[in-house]
Design an enzyme around this catalytic site. Sequence first.
Site, PDB file in Angstrom:
ATOM      1  N   SER A 115      21.117 -14.834  28.407  1.00  0.00           N
ATOM      2  CA  SER A 115      19.969 -14.219  27.728  1.00  0.00           C
ATOM      3  C   SER A 115      18.729 -14.100  28.609  1.00  0.00           C
ATOM      4  O   SER A 115      17.737 -13.500  28.194  1.00  0.00           O
ATOM      5  CB  SER A 115      19.634 -15.026  26.460  1.00  0.00           C
ATOM      6  OG  SER A 115      19.265 -16.348  26.787  1.00  0.00           O
ATOM      7  N   LYS A 164      14.289 -19.340  19.373  1.00  0.00           N
ATOM      8  CA  LYS A 164      13.506 -18.818  20.493  1.00  0.00           C
ATOM      9  C   LYS A 164      12.137 -18.324  20.031  1.00  0.00           C
ATOM     10  O   LYS A 164      11.117 -18.532  20.707  1.00  0.00           O
ATOM     11  CB  LYS A 164      14.281 -17.698  21.182  1.00  0.00           C
ATOM     12  CG  LYS A 164      15.547 -18.183  21.882  1.00  0.00           C
ATOM     13  CD  LYS A 164      16.351 -17.021  22.449  1.00  0.00           C
ATOM     14  CE  LYS A 164      17.605 -17.525  23.151  1.00  0.00           C
ATOM     15  NZ  LYS A 164      18.437 -16.443  23.689  1.00  0.00           N
TER      16      LYS A 164
END
Length: 795
Positions: free
Chosen positions: A687, A730
């Site tokens: 990511s 996140k």
Amino acid sequence: MKIAEKTKSKPLTVPDTLPLLPLRDLVVFPHMVVPLFVGREKSVAALEAAMARSRLILLAAQRDATTDNPDIVDIYSIGTLAEILQLLKLPDGTIKVLVEGVRRMAIREFLPTQEFFEVVACEYESHAQASVEMTATMRSAVAQFEAYVKLNKRIPPETVLSITNQDDPERIADIIASQMILKVKDKQDLLDTRDVKTRMDLILEKLTSEIEILKIEKKIRGEVRTQMEQTQREYYLNEQMKAIQKELGRRDEDSVEIDEMKEKIAQAGMPEVVKTKAERELRRLEKMSPMSAEAAVARTYLDWLIELPWSKATEDKIDIPEAEKILNEDHYSLDKPKERILEYLAVRKLSEGHRGPILCFVGPPGVGKTSLGRSIARSMGRTFVRISLGGVRDEAEIRGHRRTYVGALPGRIIQGMRKAGTINPVFLLDEVDKMAMDFRGDPSAALLEVLDPEQNKSFSDHYLDVDYDLTQVMFITTANLLHPIPRPLQDRMEIISLSGYTDDEKENIAQKFLIPKQIEEHGLKDKHVKIEPKALTRIIREYTREAGVRNLERSISTICRKVAREVVESKKKHEITVTPQTIVKYLEQPKYRYGQIEEKDEIGYATGLAWTEVGGELLSIEVLITPGSGQLTLTGKLGEVMQESARAAVGFARSRANVLQLAPDFHKKNDIHVHVPEGAIPKDGPSAGITIATALISAVSKRPVRRDLAMTGEITLRGKVLPIGGLKEKVLAAHRGGIFNIICPKENERDMNDIPKEIQKVMTFHHVETMDEVMKIALLPAKPAKGEAFGKKKH
């Protein structure tokens, strides 16, 4: 009633024809006086005929005693002529007759008389020759007969006297033969034998055989009698001992223990198979020495069988509104997990036999996984049991050790059931992702049987060695990470993710749960301490950086300890208020910077978002371009996937050199160094792809990256942005760090519902599909510089 008696007269004259009386299970020898009970019609007619004639009758044995109406072929041809001494008719029609054998007779012909058997018979003479051998055989037979009479108590001792003074070997042989207990066939063989010497040898042989049998019987009877006497003696002594102990007010501890175990086994409600095994083990224990090691093992085993719940169960009290109230009392937020739990309870109430899936709560530490299980148990009215599987490497920890091992015990499942005391507890298996596998087996494989509804009906523990039913147990598992859990084990569980809390949620949890709890634990009262909301916010933002609330609780505990000391030392009675300004006094200097993003937009520096087992984290990525030979250096303890993302970013930048106005050979004349700070911490995952690419393009093109922006997404060589996982964690990490602009993949729009509404209101989300969109949002125009810019095309 008519009685006929024998009268002394001249020697008997045997008529030409004689009535025949068939005998069952009896052979009559000459000189033998025997009573007979006669009831058959033909036999009664034969007796009456004999009485009417000469009182003489021929007695012959039947070949088969079960035949009621014998025919000619059913009767032996050699019999005994007998004289009727007495005859008595009984009221039931039966005749009792006393007869005396006279001599052997052989049947020559059966006459056609219908009422009874009538025969023509002749004398069956014996052959005897006086000799020394005959005398020796006779004496041996008499001696053996004396021994036989001593062993066989059914023969009166006077019988020996009747042959002691006899000299006639034939008569001695017949007397002995008549007294011996033999089969009809054997006695008939003696009656048929004409030669007296041969007859005497047969008798001697049978006497010897019978004496051996009688000796063995006597020995067996003696052993049995001795054993019975010993048993009776022990029983008598034990009864005396009990009576004495009763009088003294004492009881033997071992016998008391055995009696107690018998009673407990009867009351334990065990299945029949288990009860049988327990009773068998108890019988073994009774025979053992109480101080032996084996007795200790058997006693411990029986204790486990007795103390395990076999039928005791708590009644489920499922009330959905009440359960919802309990969950809200115990936990703040966690709406989705609560909703799933209430659905589970609703189905359980409608269908009592519904086993349902195994719930697995997956999330960072401190988010309330274990306490959720405890709340479920409270809402259902069930017992709660928790065992930790962290660090378990041995299969025997689940299945138990066999009793042959020293210090053997059941596995943790059976230990937990014993602790619960019911067959339907809420059983929490904590830290299933922390199990490991080594040479002692795979505990996760053993756990498959426990969690499989089709197999746990007969769970086999090596120590118990009997099947245990786990179907009524509600199993709940917890884990920090999902990927370490083996796929077959995941297949048996329903995964429920518990993400981290927002700052607002943490403040509410602290005010409602943590602060009151810590005040009570430290012996304080509400009047002693007050933590202002702004001070609590500062603790959350500057002293903790976590997904859960564990460190927040520790910080509150530290404040309570210091306040407790102040109260004790100064005996203050007024309230101590903790403010944002005085927080340093209790917690020292802040550990983290909140909301302090970079002071200016940097070239070659981008902020990414990463997911860890403790929640989301901000990830700083730096790229430095220096003159060189095109070497790519990656530092910061990056994993293989992250290194591949960096190479993919370089490949993409090279492919878009024209669009980005980069020198075509920038990668040959310069070295590229990609660094992720905090190098001691391992980092991996795809990511960070768009973050590395953004920082690289910024460094090459000299365009700054926005300091108020964080990004996450996987990059392909063609510049496509692929979806990632853990978006909620996140986003929460960015919010904690004071960054309110997020770049994330377009396909992750489906995850926006997981993000709290209050977070969405203050955050700006940029959903992108390509790297070109990322660069438009993230990169600022290059600052004007003196001379020619580095890396630009020459005109």
